[in-house]
Design an enzyme around this catalytic site. Sequence first.
Site, PDB file in Angstrom:
ATOM      1  N   LYS A   1       0.867  -1.181   0.000  1.00 27.63           N
ATOM      2  CA  LYS A   1       0.000   0.000   0.000  1.00 27.63           C
ATOM      3  C   LYS A   1       0.897   1.222   0.000  1.00 27.63           C
ATOM      4  CE  LYS A   1      -3.822   2.051   2.705  1.00 27.63           C
ATOM      5  NZ  LYS A   1      -4.704   1.897   3.879  1.00 27.63           N
TER       6      LYS A   1
ATOM      7  N   SER B   1      -9.667   2.156   2.935  1.00 26.38           N
ATOM      8  CA  SER B   1      -8.773   2.882   2.056  1.00 26.38           C
ATOM      9  C   SER B   1      -7.775   1.987   1.320  1.00 26.38           C
ATOM     10  CB  SER B   1      -7.999   3.923   2.863  1.00 26.38           C
ATOM     11  OG  SER B   1      -7.150   3.274   3.807  1.00 26.38           O
TER      12      SER B   1
ATOM     13  N   SER C   1      -9.959  -0.278   7.091  1.00 28.97           N
ATOM     14  CA  SER C   1      -9.371  -0.182   5.747  1.00 28.97           C
ATOM     15  C   SER C   1      -8.682  -1.424   5.210  1.00 28.97           C
ATOM     16  CB  SER C   1      -8.387   0.977   5.691  1.00 28.97           C
ATOM     17  OG  SER C   1      -9.093   2.169   5.522  1.00 28.97           O
TER      18      SER C   1
HETATM   19  N1  GLN Z   1     -13.169   4.843   6.549  1.00 20.64           N
HETATM   20  C1  GLN Z   1     -12.454   5.164   7.758  1.00 20.64           C
HETATM   21  C2  GLN Z   1     -11.899   6.552   7.681  1.00 20.64           C
HETATM   22  O1  GLN Z   1     -12.057   7.187   6.676  1.00 20.64           O
HETATM   23  C3  GLN Z   1     -11.353   4.163   7.994  1.00 20.64           C
HETATM   24  C4  GLN Z   1     -10.199   4.329   7.083  1.00 20.64           C
HETATM   25  C5  GLN Z   1      -9.032   3.482   7.467  1.00 20.64           C
HETATM   26  O2  GLN Z   1      -9.185   2.444   8.118  1.00 20.64           O
HETATM   27  N2  GLN Z   1      -7.843   3.929   7.093  1.00 20.64           N
HETATM   28  O3  GLN Z   1     -11.307   7.047   8.591  1.00 20.64           O
END
Ligand code: GLN
Length: 484
Positions: free
Chosen positions: A76, A151, A175
């Site tokens: 990632k 994400s 995410s």
């Molecule tokens: N959707 C959540 C956020 O926007 C989690 C994102 C994540 O786990 N990086 O914070």
Amino acid sequence: MTVQTLKSLADALAQKKVSSRELASQYLDRIKAINPAINAFITVDRDGALAAADLADKAIAAGNAAALTGVPIAHKDIFCTEGVLTTCGSKMLSNFVSPYDAHVVSQLKVAGTVSLGKTNLDEFAMGSTSESSFYGAVKNPWKLDRVPGGSSGGSAAAVAAGMVPAATGTDTGGSIRQPAGLCGITGIKPTYGVVSRYGMIAYASSLDQGGPMAHTAEDCALLLNHMAGFDARDSTSLERPVEDYTADLNKPLQGLRIGLPKEYFGDGLAEDVRTAIEGALAELRKLGATTVEVSLPNTHLAIPAYYVIAPAEASSNLSRFDGVRYGHRAAQYKDLAEMYSKSRAEGFGGEVKRRILVGAYVLSHGYYDAYYIKAQQLRCLIAQDFQQALQSCDIIAGPVAPTAAWGLGQMADDPVQMYLADIYTIAVNLAGLPALSTPAGFSNEGLPVGLQLIGNYFGEARLLGAAHQLQQATDWHLRTPDIG
Ligand code: GLN
């Protein structure tokens, strides 16, 4: 396309049925053919991958192979990679070539893996759709007009589409699990502190945790064996004895007590997702597990608490991006203050700015007690809920997300709707618990559905074992999207 697991590739390499260079070339060719439609990669490091593959082949020939020598993976693009562009999906870091490797990256190098490149993500990992990247939205390989989740959507889509057999992800509020669920693969967020955050660009430090994403629970266990472990460079890294995450893979499920939180099966859960989850639970019962209803009464407070704590930490973490030390700097400005403000205004996208503003607000004098302290108190209650529920069961199961993958752009004007889609994943991060997503069948439209398994602290091996047993009895994880 048939699923190639990391395990099968490692075996083929060890038996010299294929060389690492051949494998890397095959995957790089597939990325070239398919990635333009999916946009799962920000950087494809063809030269670096082939050079690493050649070194792996030499090690194998010399009898010096490590556990994963020669198998391709991807990282990632939130993990710093020495000499390779590291963007976090942001214009702010669109010119940042990291001078060092994240702990996870160097550990996986030592294990012998060959990195093919860096995967796309929501900008600074803020989002649930992988649409907020400066490099454009990632598409779900199962239906190109759908989001892959976020994400870590680039990692999930790349694995699901067969562009790489496994990838790293990070999970602050879901995410790893949510994109794994929406793309039909397996992904685990370990207990907070098990995987070092050194070199993992910080979003919300008390919630962020790296983990593996792959087709199978077995592959995730193999990767986690190398990603986990104490690292003095992360002050929250836990000093514990080294653990073998494959230890419980073959443990029968006889007697395993699975708790089903009634709050995870109420209104808001799509009927086709519920049906798929019930199908997966029926399989687990056939394997000898029993299910019992449990309650997580503060579930409804998880999203409000998270959207105070995560932005607060983000506003602090992202203050380092000021156009001075690294990252984007505005071309023209009249003084230092304008240089900061123009660089940040130009470098960050809308969702990141929204979080910085919310974070600065809840931390400000006068609001700190009303919002930030309250949210921390809720966090405690949420963690206690899990401990209470885990008194009457060994692991907790439920959906990963309330629906299967939704349309690209569908939530673009409604961030709150997007935040609500994390209702089943976010509490786990607030509590610091381990949890995974494993394929659990398909929606009415033929889109993947993920089953979430949540364990108590350091319960990773048990979770991976339960998912592995389910995967031995079903073939959902072996189905692939029809993209050539
Ligand atoms: N959707 C959540 C956020 O926007 C989690 C994102 C994540 O786990 N990086 O914070």
